[in-house]
Design a protein around this motif. Structure first.
Motif, mmCIF file in Angstrom:
data_model
loop_
_atom_site.group_PDB
_atom_site.id
_atom_site.type_symbol
_atom_site.label_atom_id
_atom_site.label_comp_id
_atom_site.label_asym_id
_atom_site.label_seq_id
_atom_site.Cartn_x
_atom_site.Cartn_y
_atom_site.Cartn_z
ATOM 1 N N GLN A 12 2.618 62.541 -19.245
ATOM 2 C CA GLN A 12 2.150 61.557 -18.260
ATOM 3 C C GLN A 12 0.801 61.980 -17.685
ATOM 4 O O GLN A 12 -0.113 61.172 -17.541
ATOM 5 N N GLN A 13 0.722 63.262 -17.368
ATOM 6 C CA GLN A 13 -0.512 63.803 -16.800
ATOM 7 C C GLN A 13 -1.672 63.648 -17.800
ATOM 8 O O GLN A 13 -2.775 63.259 -17.431
ATOM 9 N N ALA A 14 -1.381 63.912 -19.075
ATOM 10 C CA ALA A 14 -2.412 63.826 -20.108
ATOM 11 C C ALA A 14 -2.838 62.383 -20.332
ATOM 12 O O ALA A 14 -4.036 62.085 -20.448
ATOM 13 N N ALA A 15 -1.865 61.465 -20.355
ATOM 14 C CA ALA A 15 -2.202 60.050 -20.552
ATOM 15 C C ALA A 15 -3.048 59.551 -19.381
ATOM 16 O O ALA A 15 -4.040 58.837 -19.570
ATOM 17 N N ALA A 16 -2.667 59.959 -18.156
ATOM 18 C CA ALA A 16 -3.431 59.543 -16.973
ATOM 19 C C ALA A 16 -4.857 60.067 -17.040
ATOM 20 O O ALA A 16 -5.809 59.368 -16.681
ATOM 21 N N ALA A 17 -5.012 61.306 -17.500
ATOM 22 C CA ALA A 17 -6.358 61.888 -17.619
ATOM 23 C C ALA A 17 -7.202 61.065 -18.593
ATOM 24 O O ALA A 17 -8.365 60.747 -18.308
ATOM 25 N N LEU A 18 -6.629 60.685 -19.728
ATOM 26 C CA LEU A 18 -7.377 59.845 -20.680
ATOM 27 C C LEU A 18 -7.730 58.506 -20.032
ATOM 28 O O LEU A 18 -8.846 58.000 -20.198
ATOM 29 N N GLY A 19 -6.780 57.952 -19.271
ATOM 30 C CA GLY A 19 -7.018 56.678 -18.591
ATOM 31 C C GLY A 19 -8.171 56.759 -17.597
ATOM 32 O O GLY A 19 -8.891 55.786 -17.384
ATOM 33 N N ARG A 20 -8.353 57.940 -16.987
ATOM 34 C CA ARG A 20 -9.458 58.144 -16.028
ATOM 35 C C ARG A 20 -10.771 58.468 -16.726
ATOM 36 O O ARG A 20 -11.780 58.737 -16.076
ATOM 37 N N GLY A 21 -10.751 58.534 -18.058
ATOM 38 C CA GLY A 21 -11.993 58.819 -18.785
ATOM 39 C C GLY A 21 -12.246 60.297 -18.985
ATOM 40 O O GLY A 21 -13.371 60.703 -19.296
ATOM 41 N N GLU A 22 -11.187 61.111 -18.833
ATOM 42 C CA GLU A 22 -11.364 62.561 -19.041
ATOM 43 C C GLU A 22 -11.024 62.957 -20.476
ATOM 44 O O GLU A 22 -10.449 62.188 -21.228
ATOM 45 N N LEU A 23 -11.382 64.210 -20.814
ATOM 46 C CA LEU A 23 -11.116 64.738 -22.156
ATOM 47 C C LEU A 23 -9.775 65.463 -22.181
ATOM 48 O O LEU A 23 -9.283 65.935 -21.163
ATOM 49 N N LEU A 24 -9.216 65.588 -23.391
ATOM 50 C CA LEU A 24 -7.911 66.221 -23.577
ATOM 51 C C LEU A 24 -7.868 66.923 -24.931
ATOM 52 O O LEU A 24 -8.319 66.363 -25.934
ATOM 53 N N GLY A 25 -7.315 68.136 -24.949
ATOM 54 C CA GLY A 25 -7.024 68.810 -26.221
ATOM 55 C C GLY A 25 -5.686 68.316 -26.728
ATOM 56 O O GLY A 25 -4.668 68.454 -26.041
ATOM 57 N N LEU A 26 -5.679 67.713 -27.914
ATOM 58 C CA LEU A 26 -4.496 66.999 -28.411
ATOM 59 C C LEU A 26 -3.991 67.590 -29.727
ATOM 60 O O LEU A 26 -4.746 67.656 -30.702
ATOM 61 N N PRO A 27 -2.698 67.989 -29.773
ATOM 62 C CA PRO A 27 -2.170 68.474 -31.049
ATOM 63 C C PRO A 27 -1.927 67.311 -32.009
ATOM 64 O O PRO A 27 -1.471 66.249 -31.586
ATOM 65 N N THR A 28 -2.268 67.495 -33.265
ATOM 66 C CA THR A 28 -1.840 66.537 -34.294
ATOM 67 C C THR A 28 -1.285 67.366 -35.453
ATOM 68 O O THR A 28 -1.395 68.592 -35.447
ATOM 69 N N GLU A 29 -0.709 66.718 -36.444
ATOM 70 C CA GLU A 29 -0.136 67.454 -37.570
ATOM 71 C C GLU A 29 -1.224 68.122 -38.422
ATOM 72 O O GLU A 29 -0.938 69.082 -39.133
ATOM 73 N N THR A 30 -2.474 67.637 -38.331
ATOM 74 C CA THR A 30 -3.546 68.217 -39.158
ATOM 75 C C THR A 30 -4.210 69.377 -38.436
ATOM 76 O O THR A 30 -4.041 70.536 -38.810
ATOM 77 N N VAL A 31 -5.000 69.057 -37.395
ATOM 78 C CA VAL A 31 -5.669 70.053 -36.553
ATOM 79 C C VAL A 31 -5.642 69.508 -35.131
ATOM 80 O O VAL A 31 -5.274 68.351 -34.919
#
Ligand code: TXA
Ligand code: MG
Length: 331
Positions: A12-31
Motif C-alpha cells: 500500500q505504501q509503495a502504491a501510494a508513493a507511485l501515486g504521488r509521483g515518487e520512485l520505487l525499487g520494484l522486484p520483478t521475475e527478471t531484474v
C-alpha cells in the motif's frame, strides 16, 4: 529504505508513493526495476535523472493484465496477441504502436510503447494496488534499477547499492530469471527480436508460428534501445570471453603468479595461483542466467581486475546469457 514486499502494508505504501509521483525499487521475475507512474511525465523524468540515462531511451511500461494494454497500445497484431496469451504474465516485452496521449515521457516521444506484464507476485500485487488508488495508476514505467550502462540488479540490496538508502525498495527476494525480459518488436508486421532473454526465439516461433527476425535483418531499423547498445551491462573489471581450453592455457602460462583474475566457467579449471578466483557457471542456461549478474557484481566486490568467462554454447537457449556476456566484454 527496504521494505518486505510480501507485507500488505508495504504494498500500500509503495502504491501510494507511485501515486504521488515518487520512485520505487520494484522486484520483478527478471531484474529489479526503478519504477514510476508511466503517465506522470515529471515522475518519469526523475527515473532518467536518477539513472543518468538519456531521456530519449524509451522505458518499458508494466501492466497488471492483458486488458490494460488497450490503455497504451493503438493496435495489437494477431501474433502479438498470441505471444501475450502464451507468455504473460512473464519475461516478455512487446513493442506496440502507441496511443498518442499515453506514456509520452516514458516512451521518449516514440510512436511505439514497450509493454510487459510481470509474473513476480510482488510486482503483480503492486500493479493491482496501483489500479485501486483513488487516482489509479494503470502503467508503471520501470527500466532496470542500475546506473546507466552498469549491471542490472537482481536483489533489493543491489538496488540499494545503486541508489542509496533514500529510495523506497520492495524486497521480493532474488530474481528467478536473472536477465532482462525478451523484447519483441510487433510494429513491423512480423516479430523482430530486439533483445534475447529467457523466452527463446524457438519458444516465440512455437507460440505464434513465425520465426522472429533479428535487428540485423532490418537494416533501416535503429531503435533507441539502451539494452541494445554494445558495451552495456558492464562490471568494473574487464570481461573477456574465451573457450575453456584457452582459459586453461593462459592459467598454465601465468602459473602460480597469476593474480586478480576471476574465472567463470562451465568446465573445471586448474591453477596453483592463490590470487585466482575459480567459480563454476551452471551447465543449464536458465540457472546460468539466474546468477549471472550477481556473479559479475560479486567479482567486482572481490576487487579482481579481470574476469575470464568461458564462451557459452551457440544454441538458442543460451542466446540471452551470450548476449549479456558479449556486451559486458565489449565495454
Ligand atoms: O526485464 C525487464 O525488461 C526489466 C524489468 C524491470 O522489467 N526492465 C528493463 O528495462 O530491462 P530497461 O529500460 O533497462 O530496458 C528496456 C529496453 C531498452 O533497451 C529500451 O530501449 C527498450 O526496452 N524499449 C522500451 N520501449 C521501446 C520502444 N518503444 N521501442 C524500442 N525499444 C524500446
Ligand atoms: Mg537496463
Amino acid at each position: 529504505m527496504i521494505l518486505d514486499g510480501n507485507q500488505p502494508d508495504a504494498l500500500q505504501q509503495a502504491a501510494a508513493a507511485l501515486g504521488r509521483g515518487e520512485l520505487l525499487g520494484l522486484p520483478t521475475e527478471t531484474v529489479y526495476g526503478l519504477a514510476a507512474d508511466a503517465d506522470n511525465d515529471a515522475a518519469v523524468a526523475q527515473i532518467f535523472a536518477a539513472k543518468g540515462r538519456p531521456s530519449n531511451h524509451p522505458l518499458i511500461v508494466h501492466v497488471a493484465d492483458i486488458d490494460t494494454v488497450t490503455r497504451y497500445a493503438r493496435e495489437v497484431p494477431l501474433f502479438a496477441q498470441q505471444l501475450m496469451e502464451a507468455f504473460w504474465p512473464g519475461p516478455l516485452t512487446l513493442i506496440l504502436p502507441r496511443l498518442p496521449q499515453a506514456a509520452r515521457a516514458s516512451t521518449g516521444g516514440q510512436d511505439s510503447v514497450g509493454l510487459r506484464c510481470p509474473s513476480h507476485p510482488v510486482a503483480h500485487a503492486l500493479l493491482l494496488a496501483c489500479q485501486q488508488l483513488t487516482a489509479p495508476v494503470w502503467g508503471v514505467a520501470a527500466p532496470s534499477a542500475n546506473q546507466f550502462g552498469r549491471v542490472s540488479p537482481t536483489t533489493a540490496a543491489h538496488v540499494a547499492a545503486e541508489f542509496g538508502d533514500a529510495l523506497l525498495v520492495l524486497d521480493g527476494g532474488a530474481c528467478e530469471v536473472g536477465i532482462e525480459s525478451t523484447i519483441v518488436d510487433c510494429t513491423r508486421g512480423v516479430p523482430v527480436l530486439l533483445r534475447p532473454g529467457a523466452i527463446s526465439r524457438d519458444a516465440i516461433e512455437q507460440a505464434c508460428g513465425m520465426r522472429p527476425l533479428s535487428r540485423e535483418d532490418m537494416p533501416e531499423h535503429t531503435p533507441r534501445a539502451s539494452g541494445t547498445l554494445l558495451a552495456h551491462y558492464a562490471p568494473s573489471a574487464k570481461v573477456r570471453l574465451m573457450p575453456a581450453k584457452q582459459i586453461q592455457t593462459a592459467l598454465d602460462v601465468l602459473g602460480p603468479d597469476a593474480a586478480n583474475i576471476a574465472i567463470y566457467s562451465r568446465q573445471r579449471m586448474h591453477t596453483s595461483a592463490r590470487g585466482v578466483l575459480l567459480q563454476r557457471m551452471p551447465h543449464e542456461p536458465h540457472a546460468a542466467a539466474q546468477e549471472l549478474f550477481a556473479a559479475l557484481r560479486a567479482f567486482d566486490d572481490a576487487k579482481v581486475k579481470l574476469i575470464w568467462v568461458e564462451l557459452p554454447p551457440e544454441s538458442a537457449d543460451w542466446e540471452g546469457v551470450r548476449d549479456r556476456l558479449e556486451r559486458a566484454a565489449a565495454a
